[in-house]
Write an enzyme that holds these catalytic residues in place. Structure first.
Site, PDB file in Angstrom:
ATOM      1  N   GLU A 146      -4.064  -7.753   5.769  1.00 51.33           N
ATOM      2  CA  GLU A 146      -3.655  -7.856   7.189  1.00 51.33           C
ATOM      3  C   GLU A 146      -4.101  -9.180   7.813  1.00 51.33           C
ATOM      4  O   GLU A 146      -4.516  -9.233   8.968  1.00 51.33           O
ATOM      5  CB  GLU A 146      -4.127  -6.640   7.986  1.00 51.33           C
ATOM      6  N   THR A 186       0.852  -1.201   0.000  1.00 49.25           N
ATOM      7  CA  THR A 186       0.000   0.000   0.000  1.00 49.25           C
ATOM      8  C   THR A 186       0.884   1.246   0.000  1.00 49.25           C
ATOM      9  O   THR A 186       1.869   1.316   0.749  1.00 49.25           O
ATOM     10  CB  THR A 186      -0.940  -0.024   1.220  1.00 49.25           C
TER      11      THR A 186
END
Ligand code: FAD
Length: 379
Positions: free
Chosen positions: A362, A157
């Site tokens: 995650e 990201t």
């Protein structure tokens, strides 16, 4: 447990509410359509203190407790999860420094984030090592006062925009998790190249790209937490960041419920608002129950983090449940909107696309359950 907010937390939540209405909701669909990076939104967010929640006030941050940050993040994600993901990537990049860095590293790196708008990345995932973190191949070897890093990461990201990349590499794969080290690498270092930007299903305002490290020379001053402690650094970071993902999922689910309530009161079929039908009411009621439950699980994990209590299990409870809630609530929202829900003219299909990511990054929905099973079987 005490979930009451500080005066500062309440004020920032109100700021976040107004910011979301004024600066995020009006532009969210456009960023989603174009897949461009919302730099202008972040410029404004940084100015009003809506970035870098985890940085302590000693380094110029706002020093919010995790609990107070949680309610702020819910407001932002209600407006756009993609914009929120890239905004939170700074915290993800910085948690290793906050939790394991030396004073010198904190002073040098964290203060930069608070003084000006810069972006950070947390780069763990590799093409052949996603859920299997210990399987990473990116290699690091010592060379005097430097380390040399080589390898390839994916799905990072903010990779195109970050100034620093927090990267994980192994000294020796045969050492398993004991061989992993964590470094903060300035992205302008020789040998760092950002590769393909992902063209994503949802959260399209957030930048995601691969990163290649070719014999990248990194000062030993940028090793975080000592040699061989990278796995511990990564896992502690995830314990802290998963409640952020959880509450962002709550924000998405809340948006889905709010849109569903408004639409079901307005849309008439068989001569009455569809909100009069019990089938619709039950979907709305389930949304309300699950959103409240997901929020409470998240607040509990946040509170435990603030008490400095290990809460791997509770963080995973929150992340796992809230992500599933976001997926269910957004899927039902599309259902409540009927054919219009499937159209890009209405906001709920974006919410459904955005929600899916919460079950993947995650730690996937399956990995969360593995973590929880390990914790309850070993307790
Ligand atoms: C938009 C986006 C942003 C991201 N941002 C970042 C970032 O900033 N930094 C970063 O490091 N990573 C990032 N990721 C990567 C993300 O964390 C991984 O995609 C995720 O951990 C899953 O890894 P994988 O994609 O390789 O899937 P895999 O690990 O290959 O999993 C594939 C499937 O198998 C299942 N599975 C795997 N192992 C098991 C098991 N033992 N038991 C049961 N099921 C299993 C998974 O749950 C999944 O359903 C991002 C991903 C996306 C899509």
């Amino acid at each position: 447990m005490d979930f009451s907010l500080s005066e500062e937390g309440k004020a920032l939540r109100d700021t976040a509410k107004q910011f979301t209405e004024k600066e995020i909701i009006p532009v969210a669909a456009e960023y989603d359509r174009n897949g461009t990076f919302p730099h202008d939104v972040y410029k404004k967010a940084h100015k009003v203190g809506l970035m870098n929640f985890a940085i302590p006030d000693k380094y110029g941050g706002i020093g919010l407790t995790v609990l107070n940050a949680t309610v702020v993040i819910e407001e932002l994600a209600r407006g756009c999860a993609g914009i929120t993901t890239s905004l939170l990537a700074n915290d993800m990049a910085n948690y290793p420094i906050i939790l394991f860095g030396t004073d010198e590293q904190k002073e040098r790196i964290l203060t930069e984030y608070t003084k000006e708008l810069i972006y950070g990345s947390f780069s763990l995932t590799e093409p052949e090592a996603g859920s299997d973190v210990v399987g990473i191949k990116t290699a690091v070897k010592k060379d005097g006062d430097y380390y040399i890093i080589s390898g390839e990461k994916c799905f990072t990201t903010n990779a195109n925009y970050s100034k620093y990349i927090t990267v994980f590499a192994t000294m020796d794969r045969s050492m398993g998790h004991k061989g992993i080290c964590c470094f903060v690498v300035p992205k302008n270092s020789e040998g760092v190249t950002v590769g393909k930007k992902e063209d994503k299903m949802g959260q399209r305002a957030s930048d995601t790209a691969s990163v290649k490290f070719t014999d990248v020379k990194v000062s030993k001053n940028n090793l975080i937490g000592g040699e061989g402690n990278g796995f511990k650094v990564a896992m502690a970071t995830l314990d802290h960041s998963r409640p952020n993902v959880a509450i962002a999922a709550v924000g998405i689910a809340r948006a889905a419920m709010e849109h569903s309530i408004a639409y079901s009161l307005e849309r008439k079929q068989f001569g009455q608002p569809i909100a009069q039908f019990q089938a619709i009411q039950f979907m709305l009621a389930n949304m309300a129950i699950e959103i409240e439950s997901a929020r409470l699980l998240t607040l509990k994990a946040a509170w435990l983090l603030d008490q400095k209590v290990r809460c791997t299990k509770e963080s995973s409870f929150a992340k796992c449940f809230a992500a599933d809630v976001a997926m269910r609530a957004t899927t039902d929202a599309v259902q409540i909107f009927g054919g219009y829900g499937y159209s890009k003219e209405y906001p709920v299909e974006k919410l459904m696309r955005d929600a899916k990511l919460m079950q993947i990054y995650e730690g996937t929905a399956q990995v969360q359950r593995l973590v929880i099973a390990r914790e309850i079987l070993n307790s």
